[in-house]
Design an enzyme around this catalytic site. Structure first.
Site, short mmCIF file in Angstrom:
data_model
loop_
_atom_site.label_atom_id
_atom_site.label_comp_id
_atom_site.label_asym_id
_atom_site.label_seq_id
_atom_site.Cartn_x
_atom_site.Cartn_y
_atom_site.Cartn_z
CB THR A 168 6.11 24.75 5.61
OG1 THR A 168 7.19 23.90 5.19
CG2 THR A 168 4.80 24.08 5.26
CG HIS A 182 12.39 14.58 5.79
ND1 HIS A 182 11.39 14.17 6.64
CD2 HIS A 182 12.20 15.90 5.62
CE1 HIS A 182 10.63 15.20 6.97
NE2 HIS A 182 11.10 16.27 6.36
CE1 TYR A 240 8.99 19.40 3.49
CE2 TYR A 240 11.04 18.17 3.78
CZ TYR A 240 9.97 18.89 4.32
OH TYR A 240 9.88 19.09 5.67
CD GLU A 283 9.73 10.10 -2.58
OE1 GLU A 283 8.65 9.73 -3.09
OE2 GLU A 283 10.71 10.46 -3.24
CG ASP A 337 8.14 17.48 -26.90
OD1 ASP A 337 8.36 17.06 -25.75
OD2 ASP A 337 7.51 16.83 -27.75
CB SER A 364 11.71 5.99 -14.36
OG SER A 364 10.67 6.84 -14.80
CB SER A 365 12.67 9.31 -10.41
OG SER A 365 11.50 8.59 -10.11
NE ARG A 406 3.88 3.92 11.22
CZ ARG A 406 4.89 4.47 10.55
NH1 ARG A 406 5.81 5.17 11.19
NH2 ARG A 406 4.98 4.31 9.25
CG HIS A 420 -1.55 1.34 1.49
ND1 HIS A 420 -2.45 1.94 0.63
CD2 HIS A 420 -1.37 2.22 2.52
CE1 HIS A 420 -2.82 3.12 1.12
NE2 HIS A 420 -2.17 3.31 2.26
CE LYS A 433 6.56 26.66 -1.10
NZ LYS A 433 6.31 27.42 -2.32
CG HIS A 463 12.63 14.57 11.58
ND1 HIS A 463 12.37 15.77 10.98
CD2 HIS A 463 12.05 13.66 10.76
CE1 HIS A 463 11.67 15.60 9.89
NE2 HIS A 463 11.46 14.32 9.73
CG HIS A 464 12.10 10.10 9.45
ND1 HIS A 464 10.76 9.95 9.21
CD2 HIS A 464 12.50 11.14 8.67
CE1 HIS A 464 10.35 10.85 8.31
NE2 HIS A 464 11.39 11.58 7.98
CB SER A 489 1.39 28.55 -6.06
OG SER A 489 1.84 28.24 -4.76
CD1 TRP A 493 6.63 2.84 4.24
CD2 TRP A 493 7.85 3.83 2.66
NE1 TRP A 493 6.97 4.08 4.71
CE2 TRP A 493 7.72 4.71 3.76
CE3 TRP A 493 8.58 4.24 1.55
CZ2 TRP A 493 8.30 5.98 3.77
CZ3 TRP A 493 9.15 5.51 1.57
CH2 TRP A 493 9.02 6.36 2.67
#
Length: 658
Positions: free
Chosen positions: A349, A274, A278, A276, A120, A190-191, A471, A91, A352, A323-324, A289, A156
């Site tokens: 943040t 982390h 953002y 990721e 293009d 790919s990314s 969890r 998931h 914004k 912080h994880h 925006s 994951w």
């Protein structure tokens, strides 16, 4: 030079080179399956990303519903513990890598070139290759569901030692983890390819007059996200290669019994993980925006600050990964440093959000469906942000770590945030892409059902976490005090599913039967709204000249000036043979198929070897031999791609209209 250019192109197509072998013949189909398999048009590739992402979004949603059914009541036996582990692993992997990221890439591909006045992306064939590689990685990740060993069951995050051979499941040939490793590595290819393409496109292909500080905010967020990808993905690639070496060749990067360090995986993973976050949220911020100024009927408040804060978020995102890991025993100095940095990243943040509120303040608000989803994003992203600030305090985080409070936090950020913004973007740009408008009644109904279902699902999880529910819990006892919140969350999940179902049903109906939309139905401010809907293959008959930040808004109020410039540019372009367009190609698909076959063979090498042994063929590692064979296919595909003629053909916009 003008005479030479005209002599090289006769009519609309470049003259074929009869001396070249048939293998280098460029496909020319504009309709049918071949046209999609060989396309290099950024708009079609954007649609391919979008359709794939929405399919996997539904797959991830079904997996989430099965998780919630299992947790609806105590001591449930809807699925086994093993299947539950597979469900929560797939998931999260599906929603992050196969739904939200490619859906953002769909907008990058389709919208960004239109916003900067390009015809293009910089490397069209490479763009097609990036999509087919993404699809290959997605297939590899999910093929475990159809195999005896099942899907990956490692989470994951893939923490060691869960990913070691010692923790493989009941089957001797545990291919699921190997497929997970290969799939993520191929998705990373790919990314990175796509991100490099976007960076070069934004830097080199902007229309004349479009300075960096005149770019739309969505294009800016595309640029920042692309840099985040190319700087963060190498860390997870290194970690995955080391894990692959541990599992396949008995190295000892993470094997504790042989001196390996499981915490090394955590550092490498979260150095990627982390940023990721953002990578997932910055595209959403870019979409918001664009939507808020359009439906507030005023320019974005504090444009330079919004751009700068997005860049700051990207920069600071590389300094908060630990912080994880507050509960891993890093020590007080490291914990304090990362806690302070986590508090600091909340500042841009918050800036914004302040600017979005400033845009709304005093505006003539038009509460259309895209605006509803955008406002829902702002509210729920703030909710997720508030709980995120709590986690920056290490003592509080130590209590909330691995509890359902964290599950509530990141779902408010990534679903209440990213997904709501992406749904808003689909509504907003749907008339541009398909030329039809979504019914406001049904669009707003889908919003309210999704909004109610989302909050009903995830808000109770805050209380579950504070009451101690861990969890990744498949079964809980009835006397723990978690029964009611879990049941409410499951009911909310089904309400959310109904809302998503309404949303997709409305979109499908609108595609076939919806009201035709005229050009610029929202009275937009950015350049893409100056185009017909859907846009022609070449995007712009004349490359525009940009005079202001809100380029199309300026064009609406200076039509005579813009018309004179366009006439001059059209005459100059016609003298060079018309609009040059890139030819289609088979080789991006062929090269990606090689990666697909190689990844499957390497991931399933143990199963392949066992099968071959059953057929009496021993003495060779057939899985690796097959993978090498597909590697040769990748090499040949890339070589033929390099030797392929540049191709290209010319179109004349005036003739295309008749």
């Amino acid at each position: 030079m003008d005479a030479l250019a005209r002599s090289n192109f006769i009519g609309k197509e470049a003259q074929p080179d009869a001396a070249r072998p048939w293998i280098f013949t460029r496909p020319t189909a504009k309709t049918g399956i071949v046209s999609w398999l060989t396309t290099v048009d950024h708009k079609r590739i954007g649609l391919l990303y979008g359709m794939s992402a929405l399919f996997f979004f539904l797959v991830g949603g079904v997996e989430a519903l099965m998780i919630r059914i299992q947790l609806a009541v105590p001591n449930n036996t809807f699925v086994s513990h093993a299947v539950y582990n597979e469900l929560f692993t797939m998931h999260a992997t599906t929603m992050i890598f196969l739904a939200v990221m490619p859906l953002s890439a769909a907008f990058f591909n389709y919208i960004m070139p239109l916003q900067i006045g390009a015809r293009d992306v910089a490397f069209p064939r490479l763009n097609g290759f990036a999509y087919w590689v993404f699809l290959a990685g997605a297939i590899i990740l999910n093929v475990g569901w159809f195999m005896r060993s099942g899907a990956p069951d490692i989470g994951w995050f893939g923490y060691a030692p869960l990913t070691s051979k010692a923790f493989s499941n009941q089957f001797a040939s545990d291919v699921s983890t190997d497929l997970w490793i290969m799939g993520l590595q191929i998705l990373g290819v790919s990314s990175i390819i796509g991100s490099l393409n976007f960076i070069v496109t934004i830097i080199n292909l902007r229309a004349p007059g479009m300075t960096m500080m005149r770019m739309p905010v969505f294009t800016w967020m595309t640029l920042v996200t692309a840099f985040l990808i190319i700087l963060s993905f190498p860390a997870i690639t290194i970690a995955l290669v080391e894990l692959m070496m541990d599992r396949s060749f008995d190295t000892n990067f993470f094997e504790v019994s042989k001196g390996g360090l499981p915490i090394l995986w955590q550092h490498l993973f979260w150095v990627f993980g982390h940023p990721e976050v953002y990578i997932l949220i910055l595209p959403a911020m870019g979409i918001i925006s664009e939507i808020l100024p359009t439906f507030s009927r005023k320019p974005l408040f504090g444009y330079p600050i919004v751009v700068f804060s997005g860049a700051c978020i990207g920069f600071l995102g590389f300094g908060v990964w630990s912080h994880h890991m507050f509960t891993t025993g890093m020590g007080t100095v490291a914990t304090a440093a990362f806690a302070l940095m986590t508090m600091a990243i909340a500042v841009p943040t918050g800036v914004k959000i302040f600017n979005w509120i400033g845009t709304l303040w005093g505006g003539h608000l038009s509460m259309r469906t895209p605006m509803m989803f955008a406002l829902g994003f702002v509210w729920m992203f703030m909710m997720g942000g508030f709980s995120g600030i709590m986690h920056s305090a290490a003592p509080a985080d130590s209590q909330q770590q691995d509890s359902y409070f964290v599950v509530a936090h990141f779902h408010y950020v990534l679903i209440g945030g990213s997904v709501f913004a992406l749904l808003a973007g689909i509504h907003y740009w749907f008339p541009l892409v398909f030329g039809r408008k979504v019914s406001e009644l049904w669009g707003k109904l889908s919003f309210w059902v999704i909004f109610i279902g989302f909050n009903t699902t995830f808000f109770p999880m805050h209380f579950l976490g504070l009451n101690g529910m861990p969890r990744r819990t498949a079964v809980y006892d009835g006397n723990m005090g978690w029964n009611t919140p879990n049941f409410i969350a499951t009911v909310g999940a089904f309400i959310l599913a109904v809302g998503i179902g309404i949303y997709f049903a409305v979109m499908i109906y609108t595609y076939f039967k919806g009201e035709k939309a005229g050009r610029d139905p929202w009275d937009g401010r950015t350049l893409e709204w100056s185009l017909p809907n859907p846009p022609p293959e070449y995007n712009y008959a004349v490359i525009p000249t940009i005079h202001a930040r809100d380029a199309y808004w300026y064009e609406k109020h200076h039509r005579d000036e813009i018309a004179r410039e366009n006439a001059e540019h059209a005459q100059a372009e016609a003298s060079h043979g018309g609009i040059h367009m890139p030819s289609q190609s088979w080789f991006p698909l062929v090269t990606a198929l090689g990666l697909l076959g190689g990844g499957l063979c390497f991931g399933c090498k143990d199963a392949i070897n066992a099968t071959m042994s059953g057929w009496g063929m021993t003495g060779h590692n057939f899985g690796i031999l097959f993978a090498i064979g597909f590697g040769v296919m990748v090499f040949l595909g890339a070589l033929l791609w390099a030797l392929e003629a540049p191709g290209g053909y010319h179109v004349h916009a005036e003739e295309e209209k008749h």
